[in-house]
Design a protein around this motif. Structure first.
Motif, PDB file in Angstrom:
ATOM      1  N   GLY A  31      38.657  34.888  17.358  1.00  0.00           N
ATOM      2  CA  GLY A  31      37.430  35.844  17.433  1.00  0.00           C
ATOM      3  C   GLY A  31      37.973  36.847  18.602  1.00  0.00           C
ATOM      4  N   SER A  32      37.192  37.993  18.471  1.00  0.00           N
ATOM      5  CA  SER A  32      37.594  38.627  19.788  1.00  0.00           C
ATOM      6  C   SER A  32      36.384  39.346  20.213  1.00  0.00           C
ATOM      7  N   TRP A  33      35.949  39.533  21.449  1.00  0.00           N
ATOM      8  CA  TRP A  33      34.919  40.068  22.297  1.00  0.00           C
ATOM      9  C   TRP A  33      35.225  41.145  23.201  1.00  0.00           C
ATOM     10  N   GLU A  34      34.580  42.123  23.078  1.00  0.00           N
ATOM     11  CA  GLU A  34      34.579  43.158  24.126  1.00  0.00           C
ATOM     12  C   GLU A  34      34.160  42.903  25.581  1.00  0.00           C
ATOM     13  N   VAL A  35      34.754  42.676  26.555  1.00  0.00           N
ATOM     14  CA  VAL A  35      34.302  42.224  27.740  1.00  0.00           C
ATOM     15  C   VAL A  35      34.539  43.047  28.987  1.00  0.00           C
ATOM     16  N   PRO A 137      37.882  21.737  35.879  1.00  0.00           N
ATOM     17  CA  PRO A 137      37.904  21.779  34.718  1.00  0.00           C
ATOM     18  C   PRO A 137      36.570  21.983  33.796  1.00  0.00           C
ATOM     19  N   GLY A 138      36.645  22.126  32.611  1.00  0.00           N
ATOM     20  CA  GLY A 138      35.458  22.512  31.957  1.00  0.00           C
ATOM     21  C   GLY A 138      35.512  23.611  30.722  1.00  0.00           C
ATOM     22  N   HIS A 139      35.518  24.608  31.347  1.00  0.00           N
ATOM     23  CA  HIS A 139      35.616  25.982  30.624  1.00  0.00           C
ATOM     24  C   HIS A 139      36.845  26.044  30.067  1.00  0.00           C
ATOM     25  N   ALA A 140      37.931  25.533  30.854  1.00  0.00           N
ATOM     26  CA  ALA A 140      39.256  25.470  30.378  1.00  0.00           C
ATOM     27  C   ALA A 140      39.862  24.214  31.101  1.00  0.00           C
ATOM     28  N   PRO A 141      40.907  23.604  30.471  1.00  0.00           N
ATOM     29  CA  PRO A 141      41.409  22.383  31.181  1.00  0.00           C
ATOM     30  C   PRO A 141      41.860  22.602  32.632  1.00  0.00           C
ATOM     31  N   GLY A 142      42.667  23.791  32.725  1.00  0.00           N
ATOM     32  CA  GLY A 142      43.183  23.947  34.227  1.00  0.00           C
ATOM     33  C   GLY A 142      42.520  24.866  34.926  1.00  0.00           C
ATOM     34  N   GLY A 166      29.720  28.140  32.901  1.00  0.00           N
ATOM     35  CA  GLY A 166      30.819  29.004  31.934  1.00  0.00           C
ATOM     36  C   GLY A 166      30.504  28.426  30.811  1.00  0.00           C
ATOM     37  N   ALA A 167      30.872  29.081  29.621  1.00  0.00           N
ATOM     38  CA  ALA A 167      30.842  28.654  28.178  1.00  0.00           C
ATOM     39  C   ALA A 167      31.975  27.665  28.048  1.00  0.00           C
ATOM     40  N   THR A 168      31.310  26.831  27.064  1.00  0.00           N
ATOM     41  CA  THR A 168      31.972  25.524  26.770  1.00  0.00           C
ATOM     42  C   THR A 168      32.036  25.336  24.963  1.00  0.00           C
ATOM     43  N   GLY A 169      31.796  26.365  24.431  1.00  0.00           N
ATOM     44  CA  GLY A 169      31.668  26.147  22.927  1.00  0.00           C
ATOM     45  C   GLY A 169      33.148  26.464  22.147  1.00  0.00           C
ATOM     46  N   ARG A 170      34.103  26.715  22.748  1.00  0.00           N
ATOM     47  CA  ARG A 170      35.271  27.059  22.192  1.00  0.00           C
ATOM     48  C   ARG A 170      36.522  25.851  22.458  1.00  0.00           C
ATOM     49  N   SER A 171      37.573  26.270  22.005  1.00  0.00           N
ATOM     50  CA  SER A 171      38.683  25.171  22.338  1.00  0.00           C
ATOM     51  C   SER A 171      38.955  25.115  23.730  1.00  0.00           C
ATOM     52  N   PHE A 172      39.275  23.728  23.717  1.00  0.00           N
ATOM     53  CA  PHE A 172      39.888  23.467  25.092  1.00  0.00           C
ATOM     54  C   PHE A 172      38.888  23.318  26.091  1.00  0.00           C
ATOM     55  N   SER A 173      37.720  23.314  25.653  1.00  0.00           N
ATOM     56  CA  SER A 173      36.418  23.395  26.651  1.00  0.00           C
ATOM     57  C   SER A 173      35.584  22.199  26.483  1.00  0.00           C
ATOM     58  N   ASP A 174      34.827  21.719  27.536  1.00  0.00           N
ATOM     59  CA  ASP A 174      33.833  20.485  27.376  1.00  0.00           C
ATOM     60  C   ASP A 174      32.933  20.974  28.437  1.00  0.00           C
ATOM     61  N   PHE A 175      31.498  20.682  27.799  1.00  0.00           N
ATOM     62  CA  PHE A 175      30.466  20.959  28.633  1.00  0.00           C
ATOM     63  C   PHE A 175      30.113  19.613  29.610  1.00  0.00           C
TER      64      PHE A 175
END
Length: 220
Positions: A31-35, A137-142, A166-175
């Protein structure tokens, strides 16, 4: 919830923080999002660090000016936080730092490896202040945050925002992981610590601390 944007402090030695808002595209999982991204420059008249080189290298370099760039500190490896790194490295000769756990994300979009690694507890000095690395970690592992005790400032990347985690709904993330990071490493800082985020408005530790149960109840 909306909190007012705090006034940024300046150290006795003249270290100041400048915000550069840049625009581009975040891409992950097809996916892609304007940010819009917050790029932070912390330093005095002679030297500085760039935190998260996002989207617009020319814009960032215009704020850096003729100062010596001591390093480019990446809060995590999502493309929208690192896509200006190669040009900044080329123009400044500064090393780009990333936590090794985020190479899985970095390598998706970058041909060259980061120049150096971040580690929990590591410190960087600029002028009369010190930045301390917090591995969150959480939004991303590093994912990492950078705490500046002398200024009571935290650069939170995409770990903590005005309004929650931060968001945790995508790959390599965890709430559950991001909640642990925020609760154990960030909410233990002084309530008056200003939180300078990777996107959007600033907040403070004291403003976010009462809302942990709300975040747990909503699951994000």
């Amino acid at each position: 919830m909306a909190h007012s944007h705090p006034i940024l402090p300046i150290s006795p030695g003249g270290v100041r923080i400048e915000r550069v808002v840049t625009s581009g595209v975040f891409e992950l999982d097809g996916g892609s999002w304007e940010v819009d991204n917050n790029v932070w420059v912390i330093g005095d008249d002679n030297e500085c660090f760039v935190i998260d080189a996002a989207h617009e290298p020319v814009t960032i370099l215009s704020v850096v000016g003729d100062r010596h760039v001591l390093g480019i500190l990446c809060t995590h490896g999502h493309n929208d936080h690192i896509n200006a790194v190669p040009e900044l490295v080329s123009h400044t000769g500064a090393a780009a730092y990333l936590h090794p756990a985020d190479r899985v994300l970095w390598d998706q979009t970058q041909e060259a490896a980061p120049d150096a690694e971040l580690a929990d507890g590591q410190t960087f000095a600029v002028g009369d202040v010190e930045l301390r690395v917090l591995h969150t970690p959480g939004h991303a592992p590093g994912a990492c945050c950078f705490h500046v005790p002398a200024l009571d400032v935290l650069f939170s990347g995409d770990t903590l925002f005005n309004g929650g985690p931060g968001a945790t709904g995508r790959s390599f993330s965890d709430f559950p992981t991001i909640i642990d990071s925020i609760r154990d490493d960030l909410l233990t800082l002084h309530d008056h610590t200003i939180v300078l985020t990777g996107h959007g408005d600033a907040t403070s530790i004291g403003a976010e601390k009462p809302h942990v149960q709300e975040w747990l109840d909503r699951g994000h």
